[in-house]
Write a protein that holds these residues in place. Structure first.
Motif, PDB file in Angstrom:
ATOM      1  N   GLU A  37       0.801  -1.221   0.000  1.00 30.18           N
ATOM      2  CA  GLU A  37       0.000   0.000   0.000  1.00 30.18           C
ATOM      3  C   GLU A  37       0.837   1.276   0.000  1.00 30.18           C
ATOM      4  N   LEU A  38       1.799   1.374   0.907  1.00 28.18           N
ATOM      5  CA  LEU A  38       2.508   2.642   1.066  1.00 28.18           C
ATOM      6  C   LEU A  38       3.378   2.964  -0.139  1.00 28.18           C
ATOM      7  N   TYR A  39       3.928   1.947  -0.783  1.00 25.15           N
ATOM      8  CA  TYR A  39       4.733   2.204  -1.983  1.00 25.15           C
ATOM      9  C   TYR A  39       3.837   2.606  -3.150  1.00 25.15           C
ATOM     10  N   LEU A  40       2.660   2.011  -3.278  1.00 22.91           N
ATOM     11  CA  LEU A  40       1.746   2.394  -4.342  1.00 22.91           C
ATOM     12  C   LEU A  40       1.257   3.831  -4.147  1.00 22.91           C
ATOM     13  N   LYS A  41       1.018   4.220  -2.919  1.00 21.24           N
ATOM     14  CA  LYS A  41       0.588   5.596  -2.665  1.00 21.24           C
ATOM     15  C   LYS A  41       1.709   6.591  -2.959  1.00 21.24           C
ATOM     16  N   ARG A  42       2.957   6.205  -2.719  1.00 19.29           N
ATOM     17  CA  ARG A  42       4.075   7.053  -3.127  1.00 19.29           C
ATOM     18  C   ARG A  42       4.037   7.316  -4.637  1.00 19.29           C
ATOM     19  N   LEU A  43       3.671   6.273  -5.389  1.00 21.46           N
ATOM     20  CA  LEU A  43       3.608   6.429  -6.840  1.00 21.46           C
ATOM     21  C   LEU A  43       2.494   7.382  -7.247  1.00 21.46           C
ATOM     22  N   VAL A  44       1.395   7.408  -6.493  1.00 22.69           N
ATOM     23  CA  VAL A  44       0.330   8.376  -6.767  1.00 22.69           C
ATOM     24  C   VAL A  44       0.856   9.791  -6.539  1.00 22.69           C
ATOM     25  N   VAL A  45       1.628   9.972  -5.481  1.00 25.66           N
ATOM     26  CA  VAL A  45       2.280  11.273  -5.263  1.00 25.66           C
ATOM     27  C   VAL A  45       3.155  11.611  -6.470  1.00 25.66           C
ATOM     28  N   GLY A  46       3.812  10.596  -7.042  1.00 24.18           N
ATOM     29  CA  GLY A  46       4.714  10.803  -8.164  1.00 24.18           C
ATOM     30  C   GLY A  46       4.034  10.946  -9.508  1.00 24.18           C
ATOM     31  N   GLY A  47       2.707  10.927  -9.549  1.00 21.90           N
ATOM     32  CA  GLY A  47       2.014  11.202 -10.792  1.00 21.90           C
ATOM     33  C   GLY A  47       1.246  10.051 -11.398  1.00 21.90           C
ATOM     34  N   TYR A  48       1.383   8.836 -10.844  1.00 19.62           N
ATOM     35  CA  TYR A  48       0.554   7.727 -11.310  1.00 19.62           C
ATOM     36  C   TYR A  48      -0.884   7.974 -10.835  1.00 19.62           C
ATOM     37  N   GLU A  49      -1.816   8.032 -11.763  1.00 16.71           N
ATOM     38  CA  GLU A  49      -3.199   8.295 -11.373  1.00 16.71           C
ATOM     39  C   GLU A  49      -4.036   7.033 -11.241  1.00 16.71           C
ATOM     40  N   LYS A  50      -3.626   5.960 -11.936  1.00 14.84           N
ATOM     41  CA  LYS A  50      -4.288   4.663 -11.801  1.00 14.84           C
ATOM     42  C   LYS A  50      -3.196   3.606 -11.743  1.00 14.84           C
ATOM     43  N   VAL A  51      -3.075   2.930 -10.639  1.00 17.21           N
ATOM     44  CA  VAL A  51      -1.941   2.029 -10.455  1.00 17.21           C
ATOM     45  C   VAL A  51      -2.391   0.777  -9.703  1.00 17.21           C
ATOM     46  N   TYR A  52      -1.771  -0.361 -10.067  1.00 16.63           N
ATOM     47  CA  TYR A  52      -2.068  -1.596  -9.345  1.00 16.63           C
ATOM     48  C   TYR A  52      -0.837  -2.487  -9.320  1.00 16.63           C
ATOM     49  N   GLU A  53      -0.871  -3.437  -8.386  1.00 13.11           N
ATOM     50  CA  GLU A  53       0.189  -4.433  -8.288  1.00 13.11           C
ATOM     51  C   GLU A  53      -0.412  -5.748  -7.811  1.00 13.11           C
ATOM     52  N   ILE A  54       0.011  -6.832  -8.450  1.00 17.28           N
ATOM     53  CA  ILE A  54      -0.294  -8.180  -7.982  1.00 17.28           C
ATOM     54  C   ILE A  54       1.008  -8.749  -7.454  1.00 17.28           C
ATOM     55  N   CYS A  55       1.038  -9.096  -6.188  1.00 15.80           N
ATOM     56  CA  CYS A  55       2.321  -9.453  -5.587  1.00 15.80           C
ATOM     57  C   CYS A  55       2.137 -10.438  -4.439  1.00 15.80           C
ATOM     58  N   LYS A  56       3.260 -10.977  -4.002  1.00 16.61           N
ATOM     59  CA  LYS A  56       3.294 -11.820  -2.811  1.00 16.61           C
ATOM     60  C   LYS A  56       3.493 -10.940  -1.576  1.00 16.61           C
ATOM     61  N   ASP A  57       2.681 -11.169  -0.564  1.00 11.92           N
ATOM     62  CA  ASP A  57       2.868 -10.564   0.746  1.00 11.92           C
ATOM     63  C   ASP A  57       3.204 -11.675   1.733  1.00 11.92           C
ATOM     64  N   PHE A  58       3.866 -11.283   2.818  1.00 12.66           N
ATOM     65  CA  PHE A  58       4.326 -12.271   3.802  1.00 12.66           C
ATOM     66  C   PHE A  58       4.020 -11.752   5.199  1.00 12.66           C
ATOM     67  N   ARG A  59       3.336 -12.551   5.991  1.00 14.39           N
ATOM     68  CA  ARG A  59       3.024 -12.164   7.365  1.00 14.39           C
ATOM     69  C   ARG A  59       3.357 -13.328   8.280  1.00 14.39           C
ATOM     70  N   ASN A  60       4.187 -13.049   9.267  1.00 11.92           N
ATOM     71  CA  ASN A  60       4.731 -14.094  10.136  1.00 11.92           C
ATOM     72  C   ASN A  60       3.721 -14.431  11.227  1.00 11.92           C
ATOM     73  N   GLU A  61       2.627 -14.999  10.788  1.00 14.37           N
ATOM     74  CA  GLU A  61       1.518 -15.278  11.694  1.00 14.37           C
ATOM     75  C   GLU A  61       1.024 -16.707  11.485  1.00 14.37           C
ATOM     76  N   GLY A  62      -0.102 -17.048  12.043  1.00 13.99           N
ATOM     77  CA  GLY A  62      -0.561 -18.416  12.054  1.00 13.99           C
ATOM     78  C   GLY A  62      -1.325 -18.823  10.810  1.00 13.99           C
ATOM     79  N   PHE A  63      -1.892 -20.038  10.869  1.00 16.42           N
ATOM     80  CA  PHE A  63      -2.632 -20.626   9.762  1.00 16.42           C
ATOM     81  C   PHE A  63      -4.081 -20.823  10.183  1.00 16.42           C
ATOM     82  N   ASP A  64      -4.999 -20.697   9.241  1.00 16.14           N
ATOM     83  CA  ASP A  64      -6.357 -21.167   9.440  1.00 16.14           C
ATOM     84  C   ASP A  64      -6.982 -21.385   8.071  1.00 16.14           C
ATOM     85  N   GLN A  65      -8.283 -21.533   7.999  1.00 16.72           N
ATOM     86  CA  GLN A  65      -8.946 -21.861   6.734  1.00 16.72           C
ATOM     87  C   GLN A  65      -8.768 -20.772   5.685  1.00 16.72           C
ATOM     88  N   THR A  66      -8.524 -19.538   6.108  1.00 12.52           N
ATOM     89  CA  THR A  66      -8.438 -18.434   5.143  1.00 12.52           C
ATOM     90  C   THR A  66      -7.109 -17.687   5.205  1.00 12.52           C
TER      91      THR A  66
END
Length: 626
Positions: free
Chosen positions: A221-250
Motif C-alpha cells: 500500500e505505502l509504496y503504491l501511494k508514493r507512486l500516486v504522489v509521483g504522478g501515477y493516477e491509476k496504479v495496481y500491483e499483484i504481488c506476494k505478501d508475507f506475514r509471520n503469523e498463524g494458519f487457518d482456513q483463510t
C-alpha cells in the motif's frame, strides 16, 4: 502402499533403467526427435500418420500385442504396439512402465470396440519413471500428502487441475480488466527496510551487503501511494505478501494480493470498479452470470445494492443510530447474545451488532457503506458526519468479499495514526506499524484524493471456485518441513496456561485454545515429536504436542502480577485479553487496547512456555483449574 513394496518396485525399475542404458538407449533425452501434435488433435486425424508425446497411463500386455493409454494435457489416446510392426525393438517395451514418458508415431485407427487408437510403428522413450503413480481410483487420501505432493494430485484429480487453471484465468482477467480501464501495473519492493501498510508481524532477514536488517513486505500500500504522489493516477500491483503469523482456513503466511488505487476517486468510484471486476470475472472465466456460494446460486450481474450500515440497522433491527445510547446498545447486544466486553465505544457496539446479526443475511450482492470511525482508523471521515467514515464492504452469499475506502491524504492525521500504533507496539504488539518518515515526507509534497482497495487473490479464487480452504487454492501452501522430526521427546520444557478463576466455562475453552495455538506456533522447538502415530493396519494418526500443557487458575490481581514477572523473564508468553474474544480484526484490537493503560488491561489468561524450572518458579503458587 507399504514402504517395503515401494522400495521393491523402485529396485525393479532401477534394474530396467540399467538395462535400457546397456542397450544404448538414453532414458532421459532432451526432446522427441520428430515433430508432434497434441493428442486431442491426433484423435481427429483418422487414417493419418501422426506423432504424439505424453505419459503412459495404462499398460496391458497380451503376448505379441501391447495396449497402452498415453496422456498429455489435452487428452488421452490408446496406443497399439504389435510385434509384427516392430520386429527390431518390440522386446524393449518390456522395460517400460506406467508413468514413463513416450513419443510415438503411427496411423490413427479405430478398433473393433470403437476405440480411437494409434497403431504404433515408431517410439522413443522420453523419460523413465522410478516410482509408481498412486492408484488413480484411490488417489491421495491423506490431506497433508496432497499438499506436499501437489504434482501427484494434479495428475490424479482433474478437479484439482481445473481449479488451479481457473486461478490462472482469474489473474489474467484481473489484469485485462484493469489495463482496459487505464490502470498501470507496477512492481514495488518485496525486501523493505521498513514494513507497513497493515497491522501484521513481518518476516525479518539480514542483507549482508549493506549490513542492515530487512523485512519481507506485509503489504504494498505505502509504496503504491508514493507512486500516486509521483504522478501515477491509476496504479495496481499483484504481488506476494508475507506475514509471520498463524494458519487457518483463510490465512497462509505467504499469500497473493492485488491492490489498486485511483487518484481523484472516492469510495463510490472504487465500488464501481470492483463491482465491474467481479462481473467481468464471472463472464470471462466462468462464462456465467451465476456464482455458487456454499449451497446457493447467486446472480451477480444485476446492479448491486448500496446500503448504509445505519439504514440496514434501522430496517432490520429497529436500531436508530442517531438516537440510541451506548447503554441501550449494550442491553440490545446482551438480549441478542452478541458477545461484548462492556467497555466498547458506541461505534464499536454498532459494528459488532451489525457483524454478528446481519452479515449472514446479505445473500444478494450488496455494498454496505459508511462505517463507524471507531472501527475504521485508516478511512477518510464523512464531511457531514465525523463519527462515520467513507468505507465499504462487499457481501455475496453472506460472505465478505472485499473491503475498501476513501484513503487518508492528510499527513498530520496519518502521522497521528502511525504514532498510535507505535505506542501499542511498546506493549508487545509486534505487528503494529512504525512511523514511516519517508512515506510521510512523500505525503507532505501533496497527495490527491485517493480511493483504493486490496483483494486477496487466494480468497478470490476460493470465492469463484466455491472452495473454502485457502490451502486448496494454493499450489504449494506453507507446511512444516517434512523432515522436521524429533526422535527424543522433550521433558525439560512445559507449557502452562493460567486462567482467570472467574471466567465462564466457554471463555475458558476459548482462552486455552488460543493460547496453546499461539505458543505452539511461536516456539522454536517442534510442537510434536514426528509426523504420525501409525495404527496396526497402516492408518496415520497425527501426533499430539510433545509438551505437557498444564492449566492453572488465578485471580485477576495475581494475573497482573504474573504478567509483570513474565515480561521480565524472557520466556515465550502471551497475555490473552477479553477483547480478543470479541474480534479478530487487528485494527480494531489495536485501537481497543491502545485506548487503555497497562494497569487497565485485564487478562482472561496468560500462557507461558519454557524450561520447567523457570515455569514452576513463576507459577508454583497457583492451583490446578477445576
Amino acid at each position: 502402499m507399504s514402504l517395503s513394496r515401494l522400495e521393491e518396485i523402485r529396485n525393479i525399475r532401477l534394474d530396467k533403467l540399467a538395462k535400457l542404458k546397456s542397450l544404448g538407449i538414453n532414458p532421459y533425452p532432451s526432446k522427441f526427435s520428430r515433430d508432434f501434435i497434441s493428442i486431442s488433435s491426433a484423435r481427429e486425424k483418422l487414417d493419418q500418420q501422426v506423432s504424439v508425446v505424453g505419459r503412459i497411463w495404462r499398460w496391458r500386455e497380451h503376448g505379441n500385442v501391447i495396449f497402452a493409454d498415453l496422456r498429455d494435457s489435452s487428452g488421452q489416446i490408446q496406443l497399439l504396439f504389435q510385434k509384427k510392426n516392430l520386429p527390431d525393438n518390440f522386446s524393449t517395451l518390456k522395460l517400460f512402465d506406467v508413468g514413463d514418458f513416450l513419443g510415438v508415431t503411427g496411423k490413427v485407427v479405430t478398433t473393433q470396440a470403437g476405440e480411437v487408437t494409434i497403431d504404433t510403428n515408431y517410439f522413443e522413450l522420453l523419460g523413465k519413471s522410478l516410482r509408481p503413480l498412486p492408484d488413480d481410483w484411490y488417489g491421495l487420501k491423506d490431506t497433508e500428502e496432497r499438499y506436499r505432493k501437489r504434482y501427484l494430485e494434479l495428475l490424479l484429480d482433474p478437479g484439482s487441475r481445473q481449479r488451479f487453471g481457473l486461478r490462472t484465468q482469474l489473474i489474467r482477467q484481473v489484469r485485462n480488466y484493469l489495463d482496459n480501464l487505464g490502470f498501470e501495473e507496477v512492481e514495488t519492493p518485496t525486501l523493505q527496510s521498513q514494513y507497513g501498510g497493515a497491522n501484521a508481524k513481518p518476516f525479518k532477514t539480514h542483507l549482508n551487503a549493506l549490513d542492515v536488517d530487512m523485512f519481507l513486505r506485509i503489504a504494498d500500500e505505502l509504496y503504491l501511494k508514493r507512486l500516486v504522489v509521483g504522478g501515477y493516477e491509476k496504479v495496481y500491483e499483484i504481488c506476494k505478501d508475507f506475514r509471520n503469523e498463524g494458519f487457518d482456513q483463510t490465512h497462509n503466511p505467504e499469500f497473493t494480493m492485488i491492490e489498486y488505487y485511483e487518484a481523484y476517486a472516492d469510495y463510490h468510484r472504487i465500488m464501481d470498479i470492483t463491482e465491474g471486476l467481479f462481473k467481468h470475472l464471472a463472464k470471462t472465466v466462468l462464462q456465467s452470470d451465476v456464482l455458487k456460494v456454499g449451497d446457493r446460486e447467486i446472480n451477480i450481474q444485476k446492479p448491486w445494492a448500496r446500503i448504509k450500515m445505519a439504514d440496514l440497522l434501522k430496517d432490520k433491527l429497529e436500531i436508530d443510530v442517531s438516537t440510541i445510547t451506548r447503554q441501550q446498545l449494550l442491553e440490545f447486544a446482551k438480549n441478542h447474545a452478541v458477545p461484548v466486553l462492556g467497555e466498547e465505544t458506541t461505534g464499536q457496539l454498532i459494528f459488532t451488532i451489525f457483524d454478528h446479526l446481519l452479515t449472514d443475511s446479505l445473500i444478494e450482492p450488496t455494498w454496505i457503506l459508511d462505517y463507524p470511525s471507531d472501527v475504521s482508523p485508516l478511512s477518510k471521515g464523512k464531511p457531514d458526519a465525523p463519527q462515520w467514515v467513507e468505507r465499504f464492504e462487499g457481501y455475496i452469499g453472506g460472505k465478505e468479499i472485499c473491503d475498501g475506502w476513501s484513503e487518508l491524504t492528510d499527513p498530520s492525521v496519518q502521522r497521528s495514526r502511525f504514532e498510535t500504533d507505535t505506542k501499542v507496539a511498546r506493549k508487545d504488539k509486534e505487528e503494529a506499524q512504525k512511523v514511516d518518515e519517508d512515506f510521510l515526507e512523500a505525503m507532505e509534497y501533496g497527495m490527491p484524493p485517493i480511493g483504493g482497495i486490496g483483494i486477496g487473490i487466494d480468497r478470490l479464487t476460493m470465492f469463484f471456485t466455491n472452495t473454502w480452504s485457502i490451502k486448496e487454492v494454493m499450489l504449494y501452501p506453507t507446511l512444516r518441513p517434512e523432515n522436521q522430526v524429533k526422535v527424543k521427546q522433550d521433558f525439560d520444557h512445559k507449557l502452562v496456561i493460567v486462567i482467570d478463576s472467574k471466567l465462564p466455562a466457554w471463555q475458558v475453552m476459548n482462552t486455552s485454545g488460543h493460547i496453546a495455538a499461539f505458543l505452539g506456533n511461536k516456539m522454536d522447538q517442534a510442537f510434536d515429536t514426528g509426523k504420525f502415530f501409525v495404527t496396526k493396519d497402516g492408518k496415520n494418526l497425527p501426533r499430539n504436542t510433545q509438551f505437557a500443557i498444564i492449566t492453572l487458575s488465578a485471580s485477576q490481581a495475581d494475573l497482573k502480577v504474573l504478567m509483570d514477572k513474565v515480561r521480565d523473564s524472557g520466556l515465550l508468553h502471551i497475555g490473552y485479553v477479553p477483547e480478543m474474544m470479541v474480534t479478530s480484526n487487528d485494527k480494531k484490537l489495536s485501537q481497543m487496547i491502545g485506548e487503555k493503560t497497562d494497569a487497565q488491561i485485564e487478562y482472561a489468561g496468560i500462557g507461558i512456555f519454557g524450561p520447567k524450572d523457570k515455569i514452576d518458579a513463576l507459577t508454583k503458587k497457583f492451583s490446578l483449574w477445576e
